[in-house]
Design a protein around this motif. Structure first.
Motif, PDB file in Angstrom:
ATOM      1  N   ALA A   3      11.715  28.192 -32.042  1.00 16.37           N
ATOM      2  CA  ALA A   3      11.617  27.293 -30.896  1.00 16.37           C
ATOM      3  C   ALA A   3      10.530  27.754 -29.941  1.00 16.37           C
ATOM      4  CB  ALA A   3      12.955  27.268 -30.167  1.00 16.37           C
ATOM      5  N   ASP A   4       9.908  26.788 -29.249  1.00 16.25           N
ATOM      6  CA  ASP A   4       8.973  27.115 -28.174  1.00 16.25           C
ATOM      7  C   ASP A   4       9.675  26.843 -26.859  1.00 16.25           C
ATOM      8  OD1 ASP A   4       6.794  27.699 -29.896  1.00 16.25           O
ATOM      9  OD2 ASP A   4       6.604  25.543 -30.257  1.00 16.25           O
ATOM     10  N   VAL A   5       9.692  27.842 -25.994  1.00 19.83           N
ATOM     11  CA  VAL A   5      10.456  27.738 -24.749  1.00 19.83           C
ATOM     12  C   VAL A   5       9.498  27.700 -23.558  1.00 19.83           C
ATOM     13  CG1 VAL A   5      12.217  28.856 -23.315  1.00 19.83           C
ATOM     14  CG2 VAL A   5      12.327  29.062 -25.814  1.00 19.83           C
ATOM     15  N   TYR A   6       9.656  26.685 -22.721  1.00 20.97           N
ATOM     16  CA  TYR A   6       8.818  26.562 -21.521  1.00 20.97           C
ATOM     17  C   TYR A   6       9.726  26.563 -20.298  1.00 20.97           C
ATOM     18  CZ  TYR A   6       5.639  24.813 -25.114  1.00 20.97           C
ATOM     19  OH  TYR A   6       4.892  24.671 -26.253  1.00 20.97           O
ATOM     20  N   PRO A   7       9.762  27.664 -19.532  1.00 22.13           N
ATOM     21  CA  PRO A   7      10.599  27.665 -18.337  1.00 22.13           C
ATOM     22  C   PRO A   7       9.959  26.839 -17.221  1.00 22.13           C
ATOM     23  CG  PRO A   7       9.620  29.835 -18.712  1.00 22.13           C
ATOM     24  CD  PRO A   7       9.087  28.940 -19.774  1.00 22.13           C
ATOM     25  N   ASP A   8      10.804  26.254 -16.376  1.00 19.64           N
ATOM     26  CA  ASP A   8      10.345  25.465 -15.222  1.00 19.64           C
ATOM     27  C   ASP A   8       9.246  24.482 -15.584  1.00 19.64           C
ATOM     28  OD1 ASP A   8      12.131  26.670 -13.444  1.00 19.64           O
ATOM     29  OD2 ASP A   8      10.820  28.424 -13.300  1.00 19.64           O
ATOM     30  N   GLU A   9       9.486  23.760 -16.627  1.00 13.42           N
ATOM     31  CA  GLU A   9       8.461  22.837 -17.137  1.00 13.42           C
ATOM     32  C   GLU A   9       8.553  21.480 -16.416  1.00 13.42           C
ATOM     33  OE1 GLU A   9       6.003  23.178 -19.053  1.00 13.42           O
ATOM     34  OE2 GLU A   9       5.550  21.191 -19.853  1.00 13.42           O
ATOM     35  N   PRO A  10       7.449  21.057 -15.783  1.00  9.98           N
ATOM     36  CA  PRO A  10       7.488  19.760 -15.086  1.00  9.98           C
ATOM     37  C   PRO A  10       7.759  18.618 -16.071  1.00  9.98           C
ATOM     38  CG  PRO A  10       5.456  20.973 -14.566  1.00  9.98           C
ATOM     39  CD  PRO A  10       6.121  21.692 -15.694  1.00  9.98           C
ATOM     40  N   MET A  11       8.807  17.869 -15.819  1.00 16.27           N
ATOM     41  CA  MET A  11       9.166  16.786 -16.746  1.00 16.27           C
ATOM     42  C   MET A  11       8.182  15.618 -16.673  1.00 16.27           C
ATOM     43  SD  MET A  11      11.414  17.569 -18.852  1.00 16.27           S
ATOM     44  CE  MET A  11      11.866  15.955 -19.493  1.00 16.27           C
ATOM     45  N   ARG A  12       7.372  15.586 -15.616  1.00 15.11           N
ATOM     46  CA  ARG A  12       6.389  14.495 -15.575  1.00 15.11           C
ATOM     47  C   ARG A  12       5.396  14.603 -16.733  1.00 15.11           C
ATOM     48  NH1 ARG A  12       4.697  17.831 -11.499  1.00 15.11           N
ATOM     49  NH2 ARG A  12       2.661  18.717 -11.959  1.00 15.11           N
ATOM     50  N   ARG A  13       5.303  15.784 -17.337  1.00 11.90           N
ATOM     51  CA  ARG A  13       4.441  15.928 -18.521  1.00 11.90           C
ATOM     52  C   ARG A  13       5.074  15.326 -19.764  1.00 11.90           C
ATOM     53  NH1 ARG A  13       3.055  22.273 -18.050  1.00 11.90           N
ATOM     54  NH2 ARG A  13       1.773  22.179 -16.181  1.00 11.90           N
ATOM     55  N   HIS A  14       6.363  15.017 -19.680  1.00 13.11           N
ATOM     56  CA  HIS A  14       7.085  14.576 -20.883  1.00 13.11           C
ATOM     57  C   HIS A  14       7.760  13.219 -20.709  1.00 13.11           C
ATOM     58  CE1 HIS A  14       6.391  18.608 -22.414  1.00 13.11           C
ATOM     59  NE2 HIS A  14       6.772  19.044 -21.238  1.00 13.11           N
ATOM     60  N   THR A  15       7.368  12.492 -19.678  1.00 19.27           N
ATOM     61  CA  THR A  15       7.937  11.150 -19.500  1.00 19.27           C
ATOM     62  C   THR A  15       6.805  10.131 -19.405  1.00 19.27           C
ATOM     63  OG1 THR A  15       7.938  11.380 -17.094  1.00 19.27           O
ATOM     64  CG2 THR A  15       9.983  11.979 -18.249  1.00 19.27           C
ATOM     65  N   MET A  16       7.075   8.932 -19.906  1.00 17.83           N
ATOM     66  CA  MET A  16       6.044   7.888 -19.871  1.00 17.83           C
ATOM     67  C   MET A  16       5.760   7.455 -18.433  1.00 17.83           C
ATOM     68  SD  MET A  16       5.094   6.761 -23.019  1.00 17.83           S
ATOM     69  CE  MET A  16       5.535   7.419 -24.609  1.00 17.83           C
ATOM     70  N   TYR A  17       6.747   7.583 -17.558  1.00 16.39           N
ATOM     71  CA  TYR A  17       6.526   7.268 -16.148  1.00 16.39           C
ATOM     72  C   TYR A  17       5.573   8.265 -15.497  1.00 16.39           C
ATOM     73  CZ  TYR A  17       9.896   3.651 -14.687  1.00 16.39           C
ATOM     74  OH  TYR A  17      10.540   2.464 -14.458  1.00 16.39           O
ATOM     75  N   ARG A  18       5.395   9.436 -16.133  1.00 13.79           N
ATOM     76  CA  ARG A  18       4.650  10.556 -15.527  1.00 13.79           C
ATOM     77  C   ARG A  18       5.321  10.977 -14.216  1.00 13.79           C
ATOM     78  NH1 ARG A  18       3.408  11.935 -19.551  1.00 13.79           N
ATOM     79  NH2 ARG A  18       1.940  10.946 -20.924  1.00 13.79           N
ATOM     80  N   ILE A  19       6.658  10.966 -14.249  1.00 14.01           N
ATOM     81  CA  ILE A  19       7.464  11.310 -13.072  1.00 14.01           C
ATOM     82  C   ILE A  19       8.513  12.313 -13.519  1.00 14.01           C
ATOM     83  CG2 ILE A  19       9.248  10.394 -11.489  1.00 14.01           C
ATOM     84  CD1 ILE A  19       7.750   7.770 -11.411  1.00 14.01           C
ATOM     85  N   GLY A  20       8.925  13.191 -12.611  1.00  7.55           N
ATOM     86  CA  GLY A  20      10.059  14.084 -12.882  1.00  7.55           C
ATOM     87  C   GLY A  20       9.769  15.520 -12.505  1.00  7.55           C
ATOM     88  N   GLY A  21      10.733  16.143 -11.833  1.00  8.51           N
ATOM     89  CA  GLY A  21      10.624  17.552 -11.446  1.00  8.51           C
ATOM     90  C   GLY A  21      10.835  18.449 -12.655  1.00  8.51           C
ATOM     91  N   PRO A  22      10.946  19.760 -12.408  1.00  8.11           N
ATOM     92  CA  PRO A  22      10.994  20.720 -13.516  1.00  8.11           C
ATOM     93  C   PRO A  22      12.333  20.778 -14.241  1.00  8.11           C
ATOM     94  CG  PRO A  22      11.168  21.851 -11.407  1.00  8.11           C
ATOM     95  CD  PRO A  22      10.928  20.406 -11.084  1.00  8.11           C
ATOM     96  N   ALA A  23      12.257  20.978 -15.540  1.00  9.33           N
ATOM     97  CA  ALA A  23      13.450  21.326 -16.310  1.00  9.33           C
ATOM     98  C   ALA A  23      13.556  22.846 -16.235  1.00  9.33           C
ATOM     99  CB  ALA A  23      13.284  20.900 -17.752  1.00  9.33           C
ATOM    100  N   ARG A  24      14.782  23.348 -16.066  1.00  7.42           N
ATOM    101  CA  ARG A  24      14.954  24.816 -16.018  1.00  7.42           C
ATOM    102  C   ARG A  24      14.308  25.429 -17.262  1.00  7.42           C
ATOM    103  NH1 ARG A  24      14.257  28.891 -15.214  1.00  7.42           N
ATOM    104  NH2 ARG A  24      15.523  30.717 -14.893  1.00  7.42           N
ATOM    105  N   PHE A  25      14.624  24.847 -18.421  1.00  4.21           N
ATOM    106  CA  PHE A  25      13.928  25.197 -19.659  1.00  4.21           C
ATOM    107  C   PHE A  25      13.639  23.927 -20.445  1.00  4.21           C
ATOM    108  CE2 PHE A  25      16.384  29.047 -18.794  1.00  4.21           C
ATOM    109  CZ  PHE A  25      15.373  30.001 -18.847  1.00  4.21           C
ATOM    110  N   TYR A  26      12.448  23.826 -20.937  1.00  2.00           N
ATOM    111  CA  TYR A  26      12.092  22.758 -21.874  1.00  2.00           C
ATOM    112  C   TYR A  26      11.882  23.465 -23.206  1.00  2.00           C
ATOM    113  CZ  TYR A  26       9.512  18.817 -23.896  1.00  2.00           C
ATOM    114  OH  TYR A  26       9.095  17.777 -24.687  1.00  2.00           O
ATOM    115  N   VAL A  27      12.669  23.101 -24.198  1.00  2.00           N
ATOM    116  CA  VAL A  27      12.610  23.836 -25.459  1.00  2.00           C
ATOM    117  C   VAL A  27      12.318  22.880 -26.611  1.00  2.00           C
ATOM    118  CG1 VAL A  27      13.836  25.401 -27.023  1.00  2.00           C
ATOM    119  CG2 VAL A  27      14.346  25.462 -24.581  1.00  2.00           C
ATOM    120  N   GLN A  28      11.266  23.180 -27.336  1.00  2.95           N
ATOM    121  CA  GLN A  28      10.971  22.386 -28.525  1.00  2.95           C
ATOM    122  C   GLN A  28      11.473  23.146 -29.737  1.00  2.95           C
ATOM    123  OE1 GLN A  28       7.496  19.942 -28.650  1.00  2.95           O
ATOM    124  NE2 GLN A  28       6.951  20.876 -30.585  1.00  2.95           N
TER     125      GLN A  28
END
Ligand code: EPU
Length: 287
Positions: A3-28
C-alpha cells in the motif's frame, strides 16, 4: 504491506469537485490482501474508514475526514474480456470510461449509456450510475465484495437489489470486482449511439468546470434541474460555487469553492423547491 500511505492528504486532489480538507490517511492499496489487512486494522483500532473511487460523486467537508480513505490501486485496475461468457471482468478501481472504450473497440454494446460518465466501475456499481432510463445494474452479472464481517463474497445479480442510483450493498462492503455482460454489435450503429450520447451531454451539461454531475436524484415524474430552474436558482452563486447556468441540477466549482459553499447552494435549492412545489429533493451526491 502492499500500500501507498499519504498522511494528511488533501481530498481536493481526489474529488471531481476539487473540494475537500485532508484525510488523516489516504491509502492506496495494491491487492486484496492489503485491503483486507487495512480494513481489519481500522476495525480493530476503531478508526473510521471509507473506500472511494475517483471522487466523482463525493462532497468532502472542508474539515476533511478524520480517518482512513481507501483507494483501490494496482490489482483492482485489471479489465479482462471473457469470450465464452461475452462479459468483462473488471476491477472496481478501473475507470468506467476505460471499459466503455474497450467495449467500443471490440464492437460490443451494452455500455453506451455510460459514455462520459465519470468515476470507477466500483463507484458506478455501488450507486447504480446511469441515465434516467438505464443503469449499470442492467449489465451486472455478479459483484465481488469484501467486508470485515463476511470477507470476500461473490453475489449474483439476482441477489442484489437495485434502485434508481442505489444498491443493497452494506456501507462496510467494498466492491472489489464485477462482471458486466455485453453483446456483439454492429460497429456503425454502436458508434452512432455513442456519438449521440456524447453530443447530448456536451450540449446539456457543464463539462468544462469541476462538478459532481447531478446533485439531486430526479423526483418521480419530474426533473430536479427543471424544478431548480423554475425557482429561479440557475446561475446562483455562493462563494466560489455556482448552480450551473447550463444545467440547474449541476453545481460547479467556479473559483476555489469550499464544501460549505456547495452545501449552502444544496440547502437553498432544497428549501426553495420544497416551498414552491412541496417536493423534497434527495441528494445523489455522497457526503
Ligand atoms: N432541465 C431544465 N433546466 C435545467 C436542466 C434540465 O429545465 O437547467 C430539463 C430538461 O430540459 C429536460 C429535463 O430537465 O427536459 C431533464 O434534463 P436532462 O435531459 O438534462 O437529464 P437529467 O434528468 O437532468 C439525467 C441524469 C444524468 C444523465 C442524464 C443524461 C439524474 C439525476 N441525472 O439527467 O446523470 O447524464 O440524465 O442521460 O438522473 C448524474 O447522475 O450525475 C448524471 C449526470
Amino acid at each position: 504491506f502492499d500500500a501507498d500511505v499519504y498522511p494528511d492528504e488533501p481530498m481536493r486532489r481526489h474529488t471531481m469537485y476539487r473540494i475537500g480538507g485532508p484525510a488523516r490517511f489516504y491509502v492506496q492499496v495494491g491487492s486484496i490482501g492489503a485491503l483486507k489487512r487495512l480494513v481489519a486494522a481500522c476495525q480493530e483500532c476503531a478508526i473510521p474508514w471509507v473506500a472511494v473511487g475517483r471522487g466523482s460523486n463525493l462532497l468532502v467537508s472542508d474539515e476533511g475526514f478524520p480517518g482512513v480513505v481507501i483507494a483501490l490501486g494496482r490489482d483492482f485496475r485489471a479489465c479482462r474480456f471473457d469470450e465464452e461468457t461475452c462479459s468483462f471482468i473488471v476491477g472496481a478501481g478501473v475507470p468506467l470510461s476505460s471499459v466503455v472504450q474497450e467495449a467500443f473497440r471490440r464492437s460490443l454494446s451494452g455500455l453506451e449509456f455510460a459514455v462520459g460518465t465519470p468515476g470507477t466501475v466500483g463507484g458506478a456499481v455501488r450507486m447504480n450510475a446511469g441515465t434516467r432510463e438505464q443503469g449499470i445494474a442492467d449489465r451486472v452479472v455478479s459483484v465481488t465484495t469484501l467486508s470485515p464481517r463476511s470477507g470476500l463474497v461473490r453475489r449474483e445479480a439476482a441477489d442484489i437489489q437495485w434502485g434508481y442510483r442505489s444498491s443493497s450493498f452494506a456501507p462496510d462492503e467494498v466492491i472489489v470486482e464485477c462482471e458486466l455482460a455485453v453483446k456483439p454489435a454492429d460497429p456503425y450503429l454502436l458508434r452512432g449511439k455513442m456519438e449521440a450520447a456524447h453530443a447530448r451531454r456536451k450540449k446539456t451539461q457543464p463539462l468544462t468546470l469541476p462538478s459532481c454531475g447531478s446533485v439531486f436524484k430526479n423526483p418521480e415524474g419530474s426533473s430536479a434541474g427543471q424544478l431548480i430552474e423554475q425557482v429561479g436558482l440557475k446561475g446562483e452563486r455562493v462563494g466560489g460555487a455556482q448552480i450551473s447556468e447550463v444545467h440547474a441540477n449541476f453545481i460547479v466549482n467556479r473559483d476555489n469553492a469550499t464544501a460549505q459553499d456547495v452545501l449552502e447552494l444544496i440547502n437553498m435549492a432544497r428549501s426553495k423547491v420544497y416551498e414552491a412545489y412541496g417536493i423534497e429533493l434527495q441528494p445523489e451526491v455522497r457526503f
